[in-house]
Structure formats: C-alpha cells, structure tokens
Design a protein around this motif. Structure first.
Motif: not given
Length: 306
Positions: A237-252, A254-258, A273-279
C-alpha cells in the motif's frame, strides 16, 4: 492467537461436523450462520476495536485542531478546489465539511492500513493458529470459506468508513454550525441534501477499498504468518502510494488502485462529475477480479497440513 482460536471454535460450532453428510453442499442457512460467526468474531477482536477507535479519533483531532486555530483568530485554510483536505477551509462555516475532510484525511493511509490488517490476517492468521484445517472440516469448501473471508473484510470496509463519517458528523455538530452548504461549484444545497451526499461519499470511499481488500486476501493465502501477510499488504500500500506521486510514472499511475481515491470530491460538485468516479469504481472491480481470482487459485490448491 487465542482470539483466532476462539473464532475458529465459534465457526466450527456453527457448522455440522464431518460425517456421512459432510460431502453434501452446505445449505444457505449454514452459509449465513458461518458468515455471521465470522463477522461476530472479527468485530469482537480487540485489534479490530482498536483500529476502529483510531479511525474514530482522527475526525476528533482534526475538529479540535481547526476549532483551536479558529479561536486563536487564524484562518482555517485557504479556499480550494475541493480535492481532499481543501475541504478544511469550509469546516468553520459548516460542520458537515468535517465529514468530507476526515474521509479525505483517512483514505490515503489510515483506512487502507486497517483494511490491510484485517484482510492480511483473514487466511494467514487461521493457518498460523492451526485452525484453518478445522474450518475446512465443515462442509463449506475452500471457495465458500474464501468468499466468507472476503465478505467479512468488505463488511469491515463499510463499518470502518461509517465510523469515520459518523464520528466526524458528531464532532462537526458539536464544534461548528450546521446548515445549508455551498458546493465546490458555488451552488447552495440544503443540509438534508448535503447529508445525503455525505452518506453517498462514505459509500464510495468504502467501495474504493475493494481493491486493497482483494490484494490483502491474496497475500494472506501466500503465507502462514498473519503478521507477515499484514506487513506485506501495508508495505505494498505504501509503495503504491509513493509510486503514484512520481511524475515519471504518469503513464502507469491511472492503473494504481489509489489513483482515483480522492475523486469522491466530485460528488460535491453541481452537477456531479462522474468520469473519475466511474474510473475509480471500475478499477476497484478490476483489482477485485484479478486478485480475487489469484487468491482463489492459490487457496484451492494450497496444501493445508496444520
């Protein structure tokens, strides 16, 4: 470990023992009794109660901090776009915003950590205590046992989220005024509608934890150590949260659960706005299917000798 033993004893007591009819499929009544036993056992554990207590304390601390800051004549925060803790700017005007702020504050770490502890211990804790094989003596089958464990974890997701929301609502009502509130879009809605949106937000937050619950359950089937399963789940959980903040991983990202967790703020827009909620909900469902299937494949082939 005595609590796990007690839980296994309750589950075994709720089920018929192995015998001439042990090969028959369990009745719906038996399945309901087993699920009820699991729920009672889980929510009676001191560890579970401690986790819920910590979650309930977060809105109290946030509310008191904002109240003290306001009393000192300071601003509670700048206006904001409404993502996450930006709701804190509105708490002094309406205590209902403490619900949104508390959920935003607990969702990135406290809530998923609690879910990770419960899910990680679901199967591994029973195996470590030596009670897993006794649970399988009853005519549940491994699939039904795994589904029961996952249903119990999901029930904890809902209860944990509601504990945060109810605690925040109570503290907000005690420390701040309540009434009509202004949405992120600038429109005014009634307190009743705001309360309904708060409930909907709590349900969305609970649904946002589906992926973490499935991941934790899968990890729990990989080891016989409850502590190792819990630590691994929280570590991921902590690892995914950290990776979700790294700009170089922006392509990946959207597939992180967080990634879309804070999209619940869009429910405070008018129109919503429903777009991000549905995603977000779709991504959680995907994680549930993938890791739920992996947990089933692992558990149904696992050699359980202790």
């Amino acid at each position: 470990m005595s609590q796990v033993d007690a839980g296994a004893g309750e589950a075994a007591a709720a089920a018929p023992t192995a015998g001439p009819g042990a090969g028959r499929a369990p009745s719906p009544l038996w399945t309901f009794g087993f699920l009820r036993s699991e729920l009672v056992t889980t929510f009676r554990r001191w560890r579970t109660l401690a986790l819920l207590g910590v979650l309930a304390a977060v809105p109290v601390l946030v509310g008191i901090a904002v109240r003290i800051e306001t009393r000192d004549g300071s601003s509670a925060g700048g206006g904001g776009g409404g993502e996450g803790p930006a709701f804190i700017a509105q708490i002094t005007n309406n205590g209902l915003f403490l619900v949104f702020t508390a959920l935003a504050a607990t969702l990135p770490f406290f809530l998923p950590m609690a879910i990770g502890v419960v899910a990680g211990d679901a199967v591994a804790g029973e195996a470590n205590a030596g009670t897993l094989r006794y649970l399988l003596v009853a005519p549940a089958g491994r699939t039904r046992l795994l589904l029961t464990k996952y249903a119990t974890t999901m029930a904890f997701c809902l209860v944990a989220t509601l504990v945060v929301a109810v605690s925040a609502l109570a503290v907000g009502a005690l420390l701040f005024p309540l009434g009509d509130l202004t949405t992120i879009s600038g429109t005014r809605i009634s307190f009743a509608e705001g309360l309904a949106r708060a409930l909907l937000i709590a349900l969305v937050v609970a649904a946002s934890l589906i992926g973490v619950a499935a991941l934790g359950l899968f990890v729990s089937t990989l080891t016989n150590s409850g502590i190792a399963a819990m630590a691994t789940t929280v570590g991921l959980l902590i690892t995914v949260q950290i990776l979700d903040q790294i700009p170089q991983l922006h392509a990946l990202q959207p597939y992180f659960f967080s990634h879309y967790w804070l999209s619940f703020a869009d429910l405070m827009r008018d129109p919503v706005y429903w777009d991000d909620l549905v995603k977000n909900l779709g991504l959680q469902a995907l994680y549930a299917v993938v890791f739920g299937s992996a947990a089933w494949a692992r558990f149904t082939t696992k050699d359980i000798t202790a």
